[in-house]
Motif scaffolding. Structure first.
Motif: not given
Ligand code: HEM
Length: 474
Positions: A205-211
């Motif tokens: 998922l494009p969460t802030k951390n993942n991005r």
């Protein structure tokens, strides 16, 4: 390596009988202070989503006697298992490949660590340390006390990053440093989110951390490609005598078919990129910890500091050390080995058996994690004698194999075919830096030092290592 263990019946209810049960498998699946969630080896599956994997994590005297002698003997029949929570993008290169892939990678990376190649890198190691020495001399001479206080824990991290950038990437060291800096950011992000509850699929998922992780990951790959591509384009002129160049040479000789049937040894571009990342992850922090604890122990044991200084000055006077000279430093080697024994940078090795095995009186079913606690084994009086907790470099006077009651008792670089490929590199680096410091300064612990060794992936002084340096000429 993978086939050695004869299958034995796996006792289904045996773990508690063997005194190695711990809590029943649940969300928390191991005995020690393990992180709250555990990802499956394939990455992404966690205890709450997949089958919990029991982990044997011997802690303290109760379980140790079962394992002491047998763990070492068993190492060759266990395959490496990764830190359960390490994100896939940090599981890179030689450290983590298995089977025939490992053979292919190790053959390509091996030539870069041959002693004759490392010798030429010693000059680079020394010249990375030189500006620091000059700066401390300058600072000390401008102080009324003629002393200077330096925080060595952080300093050695920067210095070893500098050294691996220069020795790894030669003239492209600035870009190399940027890569390592970005890797450090990625690692910090991974460590900060290590204990977060992981839901299946969350990592996509494009969460802030993942991005942020994706962005950093892409940046690393782009930067490394920018270093590697021009080298490949310049074939004929050689690929350079840094770690990257030597690796490309080993890789591409085989690809061009000069050795005919060895085409399978070639690494793909992604694999070469992974190996470049490995130099940093496996080699930089570990070596900085070895230097940090050596500096600490020499501050606490001034008689050994003086012995090493005499050895350095005897061999080469005030001249900069060369690789041949470093290899002659017997007492320095003894002190480094004793430091590795007492303050091993890598504290735990994770393994899992590829078939059901017996470890002493314990039966361990296939696939169950085993955490091998190096500090316990390094301070075992049965193996190292009654002075196991003391700093006594003389125990290594007749070499590593004669230092303890069992010949392969020192596990800091591991043993067997999967042992550390960079151990000679690390020892030369530590000797170069220590020789440079010893020939110019005497040093003591600062009064602000607080002794708190802490396990942050590697063993480090929690509150740093402030040391007071005094130039010898003053
Ligand atoms: C004091 C410094 C170092 C220490 C204490 C250390 C320790 C270790 C240990 C314990 C292992 C085995 C890990 C396991 O089996 O789970 C290992 C493997 C490895 N180390 Fe080091 N290391 C050091 C320096 C370096 C350096 C300088 C490099 C490279 C520049 C390096 C590269 C590697 C690689 C690539 C492996 C995996 C080898 C394989 O699986 O074939 N290490 N190291």
């Amino acid at each position: 390596l993978r086939r050695g263990a004869p299958p034995v019946a796996a006792p289904r209810r045996g773990r508690h009988v063997q005194g190695a049960g711990g809590p029943r498998a649940a969300l928390q699946v191991s005995q020690g202070q393990q992180p709250r969630r555990q990802e499956d080896e394939g990455g992404g599956r966690c205890a709450s989503a997949g089958r919990p994997r029991p982990q044997l994590s011997p802690q303290g005297d109760a379980s140790l006697p079962h394992l002491e002698a047998t763990v070492r003997r068993a190492l060759p029949v266990l395959v490496r298992s990764t830190a359960p929570n390490l994100p896939p993008r940090l599981r890179v290169g030689l450290v983590l490949v298995e089977g025939t892939d490992w053979v292919r990678h190790r053959r390509v990376v091996n030539p870069a660590f041959a002693m004759d190649k490392l010798k030429t890198m010693t000059t680079t190691m020394v010249s990375c340390a030189e500006p620091l020495i000059k700066e401390w001399e300058r600072l000390a001479s401008s102080n009324e006390s003629r002393e200077v206080e330096v925080e060595f824990s952080k300093l050695f991290q920067d210095l070893t990053a500098d050294i691996i950038s220069h020795t790894g990437f030669g003239s492209s060291y600035k870009q190399g440093k940027e890569v390592f800096h970005t890797q450090r950011q990625l690692l910090a992000l991974a460590v900060a989110t290590l204990l977060n509850v992981q839901l299946p699929g969350l990592k996509y998922l494009p969460t802030k951390n993942n991005r942020l992780k994706w962005m950093l990951d892409k940046k690393i790959k782009t930067m490394l490609m920018a270093i590697i591509q021009p080298r490949l384009a310049s074939n004929g002129g050689g690929y350079g005598d840094d770690l990257l160049g030597l690796m490309l040479e080993a890789c591409l000789t085989t690809e061009q078919g000069e050795k005919g049937d060895e085409l399978t040894l070639t690494l793909t571009m992604d694999e070469i990129i992974d190996e470049c990342k490995t130099f940093f992850f496996a080699g930089h922090e570990t070596t900085s910890r070895l230097l940090t604890w050596t500096m600490f122990l020499l501050s606490v044991y001034p008689e050994w500091q003086e012995r090493l200084r005499e050895e350095v000055l005897r061999e080469r006077g005030k001249e900069n050390p060369t690789a041949d000279m470093l290899n002659k430093f017997k007492e320095m080697t003894m002190v480094l080995l004793e430091t590795l024994r007492l303050y091993t940078p890598v504290m735990v090795m994770l393994r899992k058996p590829i078939s059901d095995i017996r470890l002493g009186s314990l039966s361990i079913p296939k696939g169950n994690g085993i955490a091998i606690p190096i500090p316990f084994l390094h301070r075992d009086k049965e193996v190292w004698g009654d002075n196991a907790n003391d700093f006594d470099p003389l125990r290594f006077e007749n070499g590593i194999t004669n230092a303890a009651k069992t010949p392969q008792a020192l596990l800091s670089f591991s043993i067997g075919p999967r042992s550390c490929i960079g151990q000679n590199f690390a020892m030369l680096e530590a000797k170069s830096v220590m020789a440079m410091i010893l020939k110019k300064f005497s040093f003591t612990l600062s009064s602000s030092y607080v002794h708190a060794p802490a396990d942050h992936i590697t063993l480090q002084p929690k509150f740093g290592l402030p040391i007071v340096l005094r130039p010898l000429d003053v």
